[in-house]
Write a protein that holds these residues in place. Structure first.
Motif, PDB file in Angstrom:
ATOM      1  N   SER A 238      14.611 -12.295  -5.901  1.00 36.29           N
ATOM      2  CA  SER A 238      15.431 -10.550  -6.230  1.00 36.29           C
ATOM      3  C   SER A 238      14.975  -9.545  -5.574  1.00 36.29           C
ATOM      4  O   SER A 238      13.689  -9.457  -6.058  1.00 36.29           O
ATOM      5  N   ALA A 239      15.472  -9.315  -4.766  1.00 38.10           N
ATOM      6  CA  ALA A 239      14.740  -8.192  -4.707  1.00 38.10           C
ATOM      7  C   ALA A 239      14.482  -6.408  -5.354  1.00 38.10           C
ATOM      8  O   ALA A 239      12.843  -6.186  -4.996  1.00 38.10           O
ATOM      9  N   GLY A 240      15.479  -6.168  -6.758  1.00 35.62           N
ATOM     10  CA  GLY A 240      14.892  -5.472  -6.697  1.00 35.62           C
ATOM     11  C   GLY A 240      13.555  -6.358  -8.282  1.00 35.62           C
ATOM     12  O   GLY A 240      13.518  -4.395  -8.532  1.00 35.62           O
ATOM     13  N   ARG A 241      13.184  -6.158  -8.329  1.00 39.33           N
ATOM     14  CA  ARG A 241      11.970  -7.229  -8.617  1.00 39.33           C
ATOM     15  C   ARG A 241      10.652  -7.008  -8.209  1.00 39.33           C
ATOM     16  O   ARG A 241       9.702  -6.889  -8.744  1.00 39.33           O
ATOM     17  N   ILE A 242      10.864  -6.923  -6.389  1.00 37.57           N
ATOM     18  CA  ILE A 242       9.729  -6.963  -6.065  1.00 37.57           C
ATOM     19  C   ILE A 242       8.642  -6.023  -6.329  1.00 37.57           C
ATOM     20  O   ILE A 242       8.964  -5.110  -5.920  1.00 37.57           O
ATOM     21  N   ILE A 243       7.451  -6.113  -6.383  1.00 35.66           N
ATOM     22  CA  ILE A 243       6.687  -5.257  -6.806  1.00 35.66           C
ATOM     23  C   ILE A 243       5.907  -5.141  -5.026  1.00 35.66           C
ATOM     24  O   ILE A 243       5.415  -3.347  -4.621  1.00 35.66           O
ATOM     25  N   ALA A 244       5.010  -5.508  -4.553  1.00 31.86           N
ATOM     26  CA  ALA A 244       4.529  -5.265  -3.025  1.00 31.86           C
ATOM     27  C   ALA A 244       4.501  -7.237  -2.948  1.00 31.86           C
ATOM     28  O   ALA A 244       5.145  -8.235  -3.167  1.00 31.86           O
ATOM     29  N   ILE A 245       4.440  -6.733  -1.641  1.00 33.80           N
ATOM     30  CA  ILE A 245       4.630  -7.910  -0.346  1.00 33.80           C
ATOM     31  C   ILE A 245       2.852  -8.141   0.527  1.00 33.80           C
ATOM     32  O   ILE A 245       2.590  -7.071   1.021  1.00 33.80           O
ATOM     33  N   VAL A 246       2.445  -8.485   0.386  1.00 29.69           N
ATOM     34  CA  VAL A 246       1.031  -8.579   1.152  1.00 29.69           C
ATOM     35  C   VAL A 246       0.345 -10.013   1.753  1.00 29.69           C
ATOM     36  O   VAL A 246       1.306 -11.178   1.506  1.00 29.69           O
ATOM     37  N   SER A 247      -0.483  -9.077   2.707  1.00 31.59           N
ATOM     38  CA  SER A 247      -0.750 -10.354   3.620  1.00 31.59           C
ATOM     39  C   SER A 247      -1.432 -11.283   2.509  1.00 31.59           C
ATOM     40  O   SER A 247      -2.622 -10.603   1.389  1.00 31.59           O
ATOM     41  N   PRO A 248      -2.292 -12.578   2.326  1.00 33.39           N
ATOM     42  CA  PRO A 248      -3.028 -13.455   1.408  1.00 33.39           C
ATOM     43  C   PRO A 248      -4.592 -13.356   1.890  1.00 33.39           C
ATOM     44  O   PRO A 248      -5.203 -14.843   1.668  1.00 33.39           O
ATOM     45  N   GLU A 249      -4.730 -13.069   3.102  1.00 33.03           N
ATOM     46  CA  GLU A 249      -5.692 -12.924   3.124  1.00 33.03           C
ATOM     47  C   GLU A 249      -7.120 -12.703   2.665  1.00 33.03           C
ATOM     48  O   GLU A 249      -8.537 -13.035   2.279  1.00 33.03           O
ATOM     49  N   ALA A 250      -7.305 -11.691   2.320  1.00 35.68           N
ATOM     50  CA  ALA A 250      -8.000 -10.541   1.466  1.00 35.68           C
ATOM     51  C   ALA A 250      -8.340 -11.138  -0.263  1.00 35.68           C
ATOM     52  O   ALA A 250      -7.762 -12.376  -0.659  1.00 35.68           O
ATOM     53  N   ALA A 251      -9.873 -10.661  -0.133  1.00 39.23           N
ATOM     54  CA  ALA A 251      -9.807 -11.636  -1.765  1.00 39.23           C
ATOM     55  C   ALA A 251      -9.468 -11.285  -2.890  1.00 39.23           C
ATOM     56  O   ALA A 251      -9.088 -12.917  -3.708  1.00 39.23           O
ATOM     57  N   PRO A 252      -9.301 -10.449  -2.925  1.00 31.73           N
ATOM     58  CA  PRO A 252      -8.437 -10.154  -4.590  1.00 31.73           C
ATOM     59  C   PRO A 252      -7.458 -10.936  -4.387  1.00 31.73           C
ATOM     60  O   PRO A 252      -6.495 -11.528  -5.692  1.00 31.73           O
ATOM     61  N   ILE A 253      -6.184 -11.057  -2.949  1.00 25.24           N
ATOM     62  CA  ILE A 253      -5.181 -11.177  -3.329  1.00 25.24           C
ATOM     63  C   ILE A 253      -5.175 -13.648  -3.376  1.00 25.24           C
ATOM     64  O   ILE A 253      -4.206 -13.895  -4.116  1.00 25.24           O
TER      65      ILE A 253
END
Length: 88
Positions: free
Chosen positions: A13-28
């Motif tokens: 659901s497009a309306g429920r997306i908060i963020a789209i991020v790369s999986p490389e970083a340690a916090p992710i």
């Protein structure tokens, strides 16, 4: 409700997306591990390499094999189409 393709026929659901991020970083990576432990991880990669991590407002985390830029472009084009429909 608008849906956007995140690869291999999977949609969110497009309306429920908060963020789209790369999986490389340690916090992710920690975010992914925490979601896996809580049972809130959705793997939509179909066995491919994870290229994008989508954070939803329901605290679910979706793994996608599509680049974050590609998903972002799809969302932008959906927004453009929605605005065009509203003007008509």
């Amino acid at each position: 409700m608008r849906l956007t393709n995140v690869g291999f026929g999977n949609v969110v659901s497009a309306g429920r997306i908060i963020a789209i991020v790369s999986p490389e970083a340690a916090p992710i990576k920690r975010l992914i591990q925490d979601a896996r432990e809580k049972g809130c991880l959705i793997d939509a990669t179909c066995g491919r390499r994870t290229r994008a991590v989508i954070v939803m407002d329901s605290e679910h985390v979706v793994l996608s094999a599509v680049q974050p830029e590609t998903i972002s472009r799809r969302l932008d084009s959906m927004q453009f189409m929605k605005e065009a429909e509203e003007e008509a």
